[in-house]
Design a protein around this motif. Structure first.
Motif, PDB file in Angstrom:
ATOM      1  N   LEU A 168       0.845  -1.196   0.000  1.00 59.38           N
ATOM      2  CA  LEU A 168       0.000   0.000   0.000  1.00 59.38           C
ATOM      3  C   LEU A 168       0.877   1.242   0.000  1.00 59.38           C
ATOM      4  N   PRO A 169       0.499   2.269  -0.732  1.00 61.26           N
ATOM      5  CA  PRO A 169       1.298   3.499  -0.728  1.00 61.26           C
ATOM      6  C   PRO A 169       1.312   4.123   0.657  1.00 61.26           C
ATOM      7  N   ARG A 170       2.416   4.713   1.041  1.00 60.81           N
ATOM      8  CA  ARG A 170       2.527   5.392   2.322  1.00 60.81           C
ATOM      9  C   ARG A 170       2.236   6.886   2.141  1.00 60.81           C
ATOM     10  N   ILE A 171       1.409   7.405   3.046  1.00 59.17           N
ATOM     11  CA  ILE A 171       1.058   8.822   3.012  1.00 59.17           C
ATOM     12  C   ILE A 171       2.174   9.588   3.709  1.00 59.17           C
ATOM     13  N   GLN A 172       2.816  10.477   3.002  1.00 57.38           N
ATOM     14  CA  GLN A 172       3.994  11.163   3.531  1.00 57.38           C
ATOM     15  C   GLN A 172       3.656  12.478   4.225  1.00 57.38           C
ATOM     16  N   THR A 173       2.376  12.727   4.436  1.00 57.07           N
ATOM     17  CA  THR A 173       1.921  13.947   5.110  1.00 57.07           C
ATOM     18  C   THR A 173       0.916  13.550   6.181  1.00 57.07           C
ATOM     19  N   SER A 174       0.330  14.526   6.837  1.00 54.33           N
ATOM     20  CA  SER A 174      -0.805  14.249   7.717  1.00 54.33           C
ATOM     21  C   SER A 174      -2.014  13.885   6.857  1.00 54.33           C
ATOM     22  N   HIS A 175      -3.032  13.341   7.483  1.00 55.94           N
ATOM     23  CA  HIS A 175      -4.278  12.986   6.793  1.00 55.94           C
ATOM     24  C   HIS A 175      -4.892  14.229   6.150  1.00 55.94           C
ATOM     25  N   GLU A 176      -4.855  15.344   6.894  1.00 55.33           N
ATOM     26  CA  GLU A 176      -5.427  16.592   6.386  1.00 55.33           C
ATOM     27  C   GLU A 176      -4.629  17.129   5.202  1.00 55.33           C
ATOM     28  N   MET A 177      -3.301  17.066   5.309  1.00 57.17           N
ATOM     29  CA  MET A 177      -2.476  17.572   4.214  1.00 57.17           C
ATOM     30  C   MET A 177      -2.533  16.646   3.001  1.00 57.17           C
ATOM     31  N   ASN A 178      -2.817  15.375   3.214  1.00 56.41           N
ATOM     32  CA  ASN A 178      -3.073  14.488   2.076  1.00 56.41           C
ATOM     33  C   ASN A 178      -4.266  15.008   1.275  1.00 56.41           C
ATOM     34  N   TRP A 179      -5.298  15.449   1.990  1.00 53.91           N
ATOM     35  CA  TRP A 179      -6.471  16.042   1.325  1.00 53.91           C
ATOM     36  C   TRP A 179      -6.101  17.338   0.612  1.00 53.91           C
ATOM     37  N   VAL A 180      -5.285  18.175   1.247  1.00 54.63           N
ATOM     38  CA  VAL A 180      -4.840  19.416   0.608  1.00 54.63           C
ATOM     39  C   VAL A 180      -4.098  19.116  -0.691  1.00 54.63           C
ATOM     40  N   GLU A 181      -3.208  18.148  -0.638  1.00 51.23           N
ATOM     41  CA  GLU A 181      -2.451  17.787  -1.841  1.00 51.23           C
ATOM     42  C   GLU A 181      -3.372  17.203  -2.910  1.00 51.23           C
ATOM     43  N   ALA A 182      -4.397  16.480  -2.505  1.00 46.07           N
ATOM     44  CA  ALA A 182      -5.371  15.967  -3.467  1.00 46.07           C
ATOM     45  C   ALA A 182      -6.133  17.116  -4.117  1.00 46.07           C
ATOM     46  N   ALA A 183      -6.478  18.121  -3.316  1.00 43.53           N
ATOM     47  CA  ALA A 183      -7.175  19.291  -3.856  1.00 43.53           C
ATOM     48  C   ALA A 183      -6.316  20.032  -4.880  1.00 43.53           C
ATOM     49  N   LYS A 184      -5.014  19.995  -4.690  1.00 45.00           N
ATOM     50  CA  LYS A 184      -4.093  20.655  -5.621  1.00 45.00           C
ATOM     51  C   LYS A 184      -3.764  19.777  -6.823  1.00 45.00           C
ATOM     52  N   GLY A 185      -4.260  18.539  -6.818  1.00 44.27           N
ATOM     53  CA  GLY A 185      -3.998  17.630  -7.916  1.00 44.27           C
ATOM     54  C   GLY A 185      -2.690  16.883  -7.807  1.00 44.27           C
ATOM     55  N   ASN A 186      -2.091  16.889  -6.609  1.00 42.26           N
ATOM     56  CA  ASN A 186      -0.786  16.257  -6.418  1.00 42.26           C
ATOM     57  C   ASN A 186      -0.857  14.877  -5.770  1.00 42.26           C
ATOM     58  N   ALA A 187      -2.047  14.433  -5.362  1.00 44.82           N
ATOM     59  CA  ALA A 187      -2.183  13.155  -4.649  1.00 44.82           C
ATOM     60  C   ALA A 187      -3.616  12.671  -4.773  1.00 44.82           C
ATOM     61  N   GLN A 188      -3.850  11.450  -4.306  1.00 45.81           N
ATOM     62  CA  GLN A 188      -5.194  10.919  -4.182  1.00 45.81           C
ATOM     63  C   GLN A 188      -5.595  10.935  -2.713  1.00 45.81           C
ATOM     64  N   SER A 189      -6.833  11.274  -2.433  1.00 46.53           N
ATOM     65  CA  SER A 189      -7.308  11.274  -1.047  1.00 46.53           C
ATOM     66  C   SER A 189      -7.205   9.881  -0.457  1.00 46.53           C
ATOM     67  N   SER A 190      -6.786   9.811   0.787  1.00 51.03           N
ATOM     68  CA  SER A 190      -6.645   8.541   1.484  1.00 51.03           C
ATOM     69  C   SER A 190      -7.999   7.906   1.785  1.00 51.03           C
ATOM     70  N   SER A 191      -8.960   8.703   2.251  1.00 43.43           N
ATOM     71  CA  SER A 191     -10.284   8.190   2.631  1.00 43.43           C
ATOM     72  C   SER A 191     -11.368   9.034   1.967  1.00 43.43           C
ATOM     73  N   PRO A 192     -11.489   8.955   0.633  1.00 42.36           N
ATOM     74  CA  PRO A 192     -12.477   9.765  -0.085  1.00 42.36           C
ATOM     75  C   PRO A 192     -13.892   9.294   0.213  1.00 42.36           C
ATOM     76  N   PHE A 193     -14.871  10.114  -0.149  1.00 41.74           N
ATOM     77  CA  PHE A 193     -16.262   9.779   0.130  1.00 41.74           C
ATOM     78  C   PHE A 193     -16.671   8.462  -0.531  1.00 41.74           C
ATOM     79  N   SER A 194     -16.074   8.103  -1.650  1.00 42.36           N
ATOM     80  CA  SER A 194     -16.433   6.859  -2.318  1.00 42.36           C
ATOM     81  C   SER A 194     -16.196   5.657  -1.411  1.00 42.36           C
ATOM     82  N   TYR A 195     -15.178   5.738  -0.559  1.00 45.49           N
ATOM     83  CA  TYR A 195     -14.917   4.688   0.423  1.00 45.49           C
ATOM     84  C   TYR A 195     -15.607   4.998   1.750  1.00 45.49           C
ATOM     85  N   ALA A 196     -15.416   6.215   2.237  1.00 44.94           N
ATOM     86  CA  ALA A 196     -15.905   6.575   3.569  1.00 44.94           C
ATOM     87  C   ALA A 196     -17.408   6.439   3.691  1.00 44.94           C
TER      88      ALA A 196
END
Length: 527
Positions: free
Chosen positions: A447-475
């Protein structure tokens, strides 16, 4: 004390926020030099609800622009704002780890840097503040993303409204209050794939937690057909099992004193809590109620205690299920349960009971066997694993087992080749018997390792630099599973669930608890 150069006080914030803009000029990266992020690379974030988890979430995105803050209680919110200056000092001068304590080094939940917190403290006086999220969304056009950290009953309405405007959304757990709302948010996220969504189950991003999932997925304990999940909540955290405060007569209809039986004691408790409790001037109680029915204000409801009341929260299952059921749901690739049954201590329909046990049944998936999952809360625990040592030790004058399950919370997977136990958030996975843990070693990192906090993972996803760890499709599917346990509790029956049609097949009465009618003036926007 107030540090005029380094921090802000609540008074400064409230006086300044109303008259200060939130914009930043776009400055090219080369002008700032190496090591600095230009404002154009930052996300403009609004936070709705900052008194509880919103404080932690805002701190985790301290490197970004906080341009708006919305809360219905500005005394409670103001105390949260005051804490950021103290948080900054703690990051400048961190206390050394206690003896035997390991410093936090994992970037997924490590402390924010002092520089980021300084930025946050400097930005807060410039953030506009609101009491009504609808006004915030209508009036402030520079918002890119919204953190929703309100009581559970408002999550869906706020997130849906923000998504209508194209805002990225981070929503605290549980994602929403009802099954219907979970379906709504999932559909809206699917219809708007450019919007980054995330639920606040932060353990999902932790490296150690992902190792837990890898153990199961790689067959370390064989085929899993039984799982036990437990938490000590609500004990010591918030009250449950309470009657609604009510000034009731101290005598029965025939003039006799109330008996000291179960119903009599409950009436006495309701009367003891009743009193003259005016709504604090800093609290917009009608906005707190939001989509929920009208209930007269009482300090036993707010702050924080709302979680134990049916109108606004989802009890221990809604609070901790997202951190615990997450891992069997994820690692075993579970679909919706086919049946759910919740039993509990006495439940009065308005305040969740002190303890519950919920039995979930999940169908087989391909070559994976059917799974029975049991949830325990309120201090109830699963059976002690037979693989634990029988060695006894002295504790508080009593002989107790040296090895016990962690009473705070955890998960135990039972497989055909052994067991796996882990603590809350997926931490500290341990194979049983101990010889299996020693011989198996660590699982392969798949599994890919998230190199930021959970919140910053979302920020990076918003910027198009990552995929959300727990997106609504799963959550949304995880939360729907959790909430079905609450539905069974409220319906007081075992339920059989037709997931494709979102329908309980054996009880028409139970179907009403899959959704709620919003109060007049409030609505869930269409997909």
């Amino acid at each position: 004390m107030e540090d005029k150069d380094k921090g802000i006080s609540r008074r400064q914030f409230i006086e300044t926020a109303a008259i200060t803009g939130a914009g930043l000029a776009i400055v090219p990266r080369h002008v700032l030099g190496k090591g600095f992020t230009p404002p154009s690379d930052l996300l403009n974030i609004a936070s709705v609800g900052i008194g509880g988890m919103g404080h932690s979430n805002m701190g985790a995105v301290a490197s970004q622009n906080i341009v708006a803050i919305c809360d219905v209680d500005w005394d409670y919110a103001g105390k949260s704002i005051d804490r950021f200056s103290r948080d900054l000092e703690q990051r400048r001068n961190p206390a050394p780890p206690r003896q035997g304590q390991t410093p936090v080094t994992d970037p997924a939940r490590g402390p924010q840097s002092a520089e980021n917190y300084q930025r946050l403290v400097d930005r807060l006086p410039k953030a506009k503040h609101y009491s009504d999220y609808r006004e915030m969304l209508a009036q402030q056009k520079d918002i890119d993303a919204v953190i929703v950290a309100t009581p559970d009953h408002m999550h869906a309405a706020i997130a849906s409204a923000a998504m209508d405007l194209g805002k990225h959304v981070y929503v605290q757990k549980p994602l929403c209050w009802s099954v219907e709302e979970a379906r709504h948010l999932a559909a809206k996220a699917k219809a708007n794939p450019k919007i980054a969504t995330q639920m606040g189950n932060q353990g999902h991003s932790h490296s150690e937690s992902r190792m837990t999932v890898e153990y199961i997925q790689q067959g370390a304990i064989g085929d899993v057909n039984e799982v036990h999940v437990w938490t000590n909540r609500p004990l010591g955290y918030w009250p449950q099992g309470l009657p609604r405060p009510s000034a009731v007569a101290a005598t029965t209809g025939n003039g006799q004193p109330l008996a000291w039986n179960g119903s009599g004691v409950e009436k006495r408790l309701a009367a003891a809590m009743a009193g003259n409790y005016p709504v604090p001037s800093t609290l917009s109680w009608d906005l707190f109620l939001g989509v929920a029915p009208v209930v007269e204000y009482h300090p036993v409801y707010h702050p924080f205690n709302w979680r134990g009341w049916v109108d606004w929260g989802q009890g221990a299952l809604g609070d901790m299920g997202a951190h615990l059921i997450d891992f069997p749901f994820w690692s075993l690739d579970l679909e919706m349960p086919t049946s759910v049954e919740t039993i509990s201590t006495p439940f009065n329909d308005v305040c969740y009971p002190n303890a519950t046990t919920t039995y979930y049944e999940f169908a087989a998936r391909g070559n994976k066997p059917a799974v029975k999952l049991t949830w325990y809360d309120g201090g109830l625990l699963p059976p002690r694993p037979a693989e634990f040592s029988d060695e006894m030790v002295e504790k508080n004058g009593h002989k107790v087992y040296k090895e016990t399950v962690n009473p705070d919370g955890g998960v135990m997977f039972i497989g055909s080749k052994g067991k796996l136990m882990h603590e809350t958030y997926g931490y500290k996975p341990q194979l049983l018997p101990h010889a299996l843990h020693e011989s198996y070693g660590k699982p392969k990192e798949t599994l890919p390792r998230i190199q930021t906090s959970h919140e910053m993972n979302w920020v990076e996803a918003a910027k198009g630099n990552a995929q959300s760890s727990s997106p609504f499709s799963y959550a949304s599917r995880l939360v729907e599973t959790m909430l079905l346990g609450v539905v069974s509790l409220r319906a007081r029956t075992k339920i059989f669930y037709d997931a494709p049609n979102m329908r309980i097949t054996n009880s028409e009465y139970a179907n009403q608890f899959l959704r709620r009618d919003y109060r007049d003036g409030w609505k869930l926007t269409t997909v």
